[in-house]
Write a protein that holds these residues in place. Sequence first.
Motif, PDB file in Angstrom:
ATOM      1  N   VAL A  28       0.842  -1.212   0.000  1.00 43.65           N
ATOM      2  CA  VAL A  28       0.000   0.000   0.000  1.00 43.65           C
ATOM      3  C   VAL A  28       0.869   1.251   0.000  1.00 43.65           C
ATOM      4  O   VAL A  28       0.538   2.258  -0.642  1.00 43.65           O
ATOM      5  CB  VAL A  28      -0.937  -0.009   1.227  1.00 43.65           C
ATOM      6  N   GLY A  29       1.998   1.196   0.685  1.00 44.92           N
ATOM      7  CA  GLY A  29       2.884   2.355   0.757  1.00 44.92           C
ATOM      8  C   GLY A  29       3.475   2.749  -0.583  1.00 44.92           C
ATOM      9  O   GLY A  29       3.932   3.895  -0.741  1.00 44.92           O
ATOM     10  N   SER A  30       3.474   1.845  -1.556  1.00 44.79           N
ATOM     11  CA  SER A  30       4.064   2.150  -2.863  1.00 44.79           C
ATOM     12  C   SER A  30       3.017   2.535  -3.915  1.00 44.79           C
ATOM     13  O   SER A  30       3.365   2.770  -5.066  1.00 44.79           O
ATOM     14  CB  SER A  30       4.856   0.928  -3.359  1.00 44.79           C
ATOM     15  N   ILE A  31       1.750   2.609  -3.488  1.00 38.05           N
ATOM     16  CA  ILE A  31       0.667   2.910  -4.431  1.00 38.05           C
ATOM     17  C   ILE A  31       0.214   4.346  -4.266  1.00 38.05           C
ATOM     18  O   ILE A  31       0.091   4.856  -3.131  1.00 38.05           O
ATOM     19  CB  ILE A  31      -0.518   1.945  -4.210  1.00 38.05           C
ATOM     20  N   GLU A  32      -0.044   5.011  -5.382  1.00 39.16           N
ATOM     21  CA  GLU A  32      -0.547   6.394  -5.344  1.00 39.16           C
ATOM     22  C   GLU A  32      -1.848   6.463  -4.553  1.00 39.16           C
ATOM     23  O   GLU A  32      -2.696   5.579  -4.654  1.00 39.16           O
ATOM     24  CB  GLU A  32      -0.785   6.902  -6.769  1.00 39.16           C
ATOM     25  N   GLY A  33      -1.991   7.534  -3.799  1.00 38.59           N
ATOM     26  CA  GLY A  33      -3.147   7.685  -2.932  1.00 38.59           C
ATOM     27  C   GLY A  33      -4.474   7.609  -3.662  1.00 38.59           C
ATOM     28  O   GLY A  33      -5.413   6.939  -3.213  1.00 38.59           O
ATOM     29  N   VAL A  34      -4.564   8.292  -4.824  1.00 37.57           N
ATOM     30  CA  VAL A  34      -5.817   8.306  -5.585  1.00 37.57           C
ATOM     31  C   VAL A  34      -6.146   6.905  -6.084  1.00 37.57           C
ATOM     32  O   VAL A  34      -7.301   6.468  -6.023  1.00 37.57           O
ATOM     33  CB  VAL A  34      -5.719   9.283  -6.777  1.00 37.57           C
ATOM     34  N   ASP A  35      -5.124   6.206  -6.569  1.00 36.82           N
ATOM     35  CA  ASP A  35      -5.338   4.853  -7.076  1.00 36.82           C
ATOM     36  C   ASP A  35      -5.746   3.898  -5.943  1.00 36.82           C
ATOM     37  O   ASP A  35      -6.584   3.014  -6.139  1.00 36.82           O
ATOM     38  CB  ASP A  35      -4.074   4.329  -7.751  1.00 36.82           C
ATOM     39  N   TYR A  36      -5.179   4.103  -4.787  1.00 42.24           N
ATOM     40  CA  TYR A  36      -5.521   3.238  -3.651  1.00 42.24           C
ATOM     41  C   TYR A  36      -6.961   3.484  -3.200  1.00 42.24           C
ATOM     42  O   TYR A  36      -7.690   2.542  -2.873  1.00 42.24           O
ATOM     43  CB  TYR A  36      -4.568   3.466  -2.487  1.00 42.24           C
ATOM     44  N   GLN A  37      -7.370   4.763  -3.212  1.00 40.74           N
ATOM     45  CA  GLN A  37      -8.758   5.080  -2.852  1.00 40.74           C
ATOM     46  C   GLN A  37      -9.737   4.425  -3.824  1.00 40.74           C
ATOM     47  O   GLN A  37     -10.778   3.888  -3.433  1.00 40.74           O
ATOM     48  CB  GLN A  37      -8.957   6.594  -2.830  1.00 40.74           C
ATOM     49  N   LEU A  38      -9.395   4.478  -5.121  1.00 38.54           N
ATOM     50  CA  LEU A  38     -10.226   3.837  -6.129  1.00 38.54           C
ATOM     51  C   LEU A  38     -10.276   2.332  -5.886  1.00 38.54           C
ATOM     52  O   LEU A  38     -11.345   1.707  -5.972  1.00 38.54           O
ATOM     53  CB  LEU A  38      -9.669   4.119  -7.525  1.00 38.54           C
ATOM     54  N   TYR A  39      -9.136   1.776  -5.590  1.00 31.10           N
ATOM     55  CA  TYR A  39      -9.049   0.337  -5.322  1.00 31.10           C
ATOM     56  C   TYR A  39      -9.969  -0.061  -4.165  1.00 31.10           C
ATOM     57  O   TYR A  39     -10.743  -1.023  -4.266  1.00 31.10           O
ATOM     58  CB  TYR A  39      -7.596  -0.034  -5.009  1.00 31.10           C
ATOM     59  N   ARG A  74      -9.738   1.142 -16.576  1.00 32.63           N
ATOM     60  CA  ARG A  74     -10.796   0.298 -16.022  1.00 32.63           C
ATOM     61  C   ARG A  74     -11.629  -0.352 -17.114  1.00 32.63           C
ATOM     62  O   ARG A  74     -11.762   0.179 -18.225  1.00 32.63           O
ATOM     63  CB  ARG A  74     -11.695   1.132 -15.103  1.00 32.63           C
ATOM     64  N   CYS A  75     -12.202  -1.498 -16.794  1.00 31.77           N
ATOM     65  CA  CYS A  75     -13.077  -2.206 -17.727  1.00 31.77           C
ATOM     66  C   CYS A  75     -14.318  -1.363 -17.994  1.00 31.77           C
ATOM     67  O   CYS A  75     -14.930  -0.839 -17.051  1.00 31.77           O
ATOM     68  CB  CYS A  75     -13.469  -3.558 -17.140  1.00 31.77           C
ATOM     69  N   ASP A  76     -14.693  -1.234 -19.273  1.00 34.99           N
ATOM     70  CA  ASP A  76     -15.870  -0.448 -19.620  1.00 34.99           C
ATOM     71  C   ASP A  76     -17.154  -1.057 -19.073  1.00 34.99           C
ATOM     72  O   ASP A  76     -18.133  -0.354 -18.825  1.00 34.99           O
ATOM     73  CB  ASP A  76     -15.986  -0.337 -21.148  1.00 34.99           C
ATOM     74  N   ALA A  77     -17.158  -2.376 -18.872  1.00 38.74           N
ATOM     75  CA  ALA A  77     -18.380  -3.056 -18.452  1.00 38.74           C
ATOM     76  C   ALA A  77     -18.546  -3.083 -16.942  1.00 38.74           C
ATOM     77  O   ALA A  77     -19.572  -2.673 -16.388  1.00 38.74           O
ATOM     78  CB  ALA A  77     -18.403  -4.488 -19.009  1.00 38.74           C
ATOM     79  N   CYS A  78     -17.528  -3.586 -16.226  1.00 32.55           N
ATOM     80  CA  CYS A  78     -17.685  -3.751 -14.760  1.00 32.55           C
ATOM     81  C   CYS A  78     -16.970  -2.684 -13.945  1.00 32.55           C
ATOM     82  O   CYS A  78     -17.177  -2.578 -12.728  1.00 32.55           O
ATOM     83  CB  CYS A  78     -17.189  -5.132 -14.329  1.00 32.55           C
ATOM     84  N   GLY A  79     -16.128  -1.869 -14.598  1.00 36.66           N
ATOM     85  CA  GLY A  79     -15.455  -0.776 -13.908  1.00 36.66           C
ATOM     86  C   GLY A  79     -14.235  -1.174 -13.116  1.00 36.66           C
ATOM     87  O   GLY A  79     -13.595  -0.322 -12.477  1.00 36.66           O
ATOM     88  N   ARG A  80     -13.848  -2.432 -13.141  1.00 35.10           N
ATOM     89  CA  ARG A  80     -12.679  -2.858 -12.382  1.00 35.10           C
ATOM     90  C   ARG A  80     -11.381  -2.399 -13.058  1.00 35.10           C
ATOM     91  O   ARG A  80     -11.343  -2.186 -14.276  1.00 35.10           O
ATOM     92  CB  ARG A  80     -12.671  -4.375 -12.237  1.00 35.10           C
ATOM     93  N   ILE A  81     -10.349  -2.257 -12.247  1.00 39.12           N
ATOM     94  CA  ILE A  81      -9.036  -1.891 -12.754  1.00 39.12           C
ATOM     95  C   ILE A  81      -8.485  -3.071 -13.552  1.00 39.12           C
ATOM     96  O   ILE A  81      -8.563  -4.216 -13.120  1.00 39.12           O
ATOM     97  CB  ILE A  81      -8.086  -1.542 -11.595  1.00 39.12           C
ATOM     98  N   LEU A  82      -7.916  -2.768 -14.709  1.00 38.62           N
ATOM     99  CA  LEU A  82      -7.394  -3.827 -15.571  1.00 38.62           C
ATOM    100  C   LEU A  82      -5.885  -4.001 -15.392  1.00 38.62           C
ATOM    101  O   LEU A  82      -5.149  -3.024 -15.243  1.00 38.62           O
ATOM    102  CB  LEU A  82      -7.689  -3.494 -17.039  1.00 38.62           C
ATOM    103  N   TYR A  83      -5.458  -5.249 -15.414  1.00 40.92           N
ATOM    104  CA  TYR A  83      -4.030  -5.544 -15.342  1.00 40.92           C
ATOM    105  C   TYR A  83      -3.687  -6.517 -16.483  1.00 40.92           C
ATOM    106  O   TYR A  83      -4.251  -7.623 -16.558  1.00 40.92           O
ATOM    107  CB  TYR A  83      -3.641  -6.142 -14.000  1.00 40.92           C
TER     108      TYR A  83
END
Length: 233
Positions: free
Chosen positions: A168-179, A222-231
């Motif tokens: 968590v310490g290495s992830i951007e704050g905005v991205d972590y909030q979205l997560y 993010r996925c257009d259908a479910c909104g999840r972050i894509l990897y």
Amino acid sequence: MSQPFKLYRLQQLDTQIDISRARLREIEALINDDTELRKSLEEAESAQQTLHGARKEVQKADYETAQLRVKIEQTDASLYGGKIRNPKELQDLQNELAALKRHMVVLEDRQLESMYGEEQATEVSEAAANALQQQRDRRETKLALLRVEQKRLENDLVHLEEERVVGVGSIEGVDYQLYEQLRRDRRGVAVARVSDRACSACGTTLNAMLLQAARSQNEVHRCDACGRILYVG
């Protein structure tokens, strides 16, 4: 290390943590659940009470038979002792003796029945006691295995949570909030791996533009259908 990969790794950790915590709750419930043991105990106690009652019936039958036998002996002694010469009294004693002997047959049958009942109750009680001991042995073995698994999972959780803190310490704050928001909204799954050009979470095929964008090392898509972050691994 790309931002999507960090989020995907965090997702893996959180999934493992969720599974471990769920299993620990199951283990706690299994440890506390002694339903089968209590059932066996109740059956053993009931069988023991039945046996106790059967033994009392045997004692009662033995006592009544012994008392009647004494009465028969006394009546027989009076009848043939020579002290009573009155014909009517002698006839009355003969009738009484015959009645007592008939009643003795009834009592002896009852005595045999009570002895048989005691024998049956003994077998049932012994079987119930053996079943109870077997249940106790099985439960002890089960508890030992569960406690070993519980300890291992608790240790694993400590390491997983430590690794999560670092991640968590290495992830951007905005991205972590979205997560975290997606974790809440999507039943614990915020990041979906792309497999065969599709979102592995919802199965939607990604268009070429989104697929290319999802390959970015620094941007989150993010996925257009479910909104999840894509990897894209």
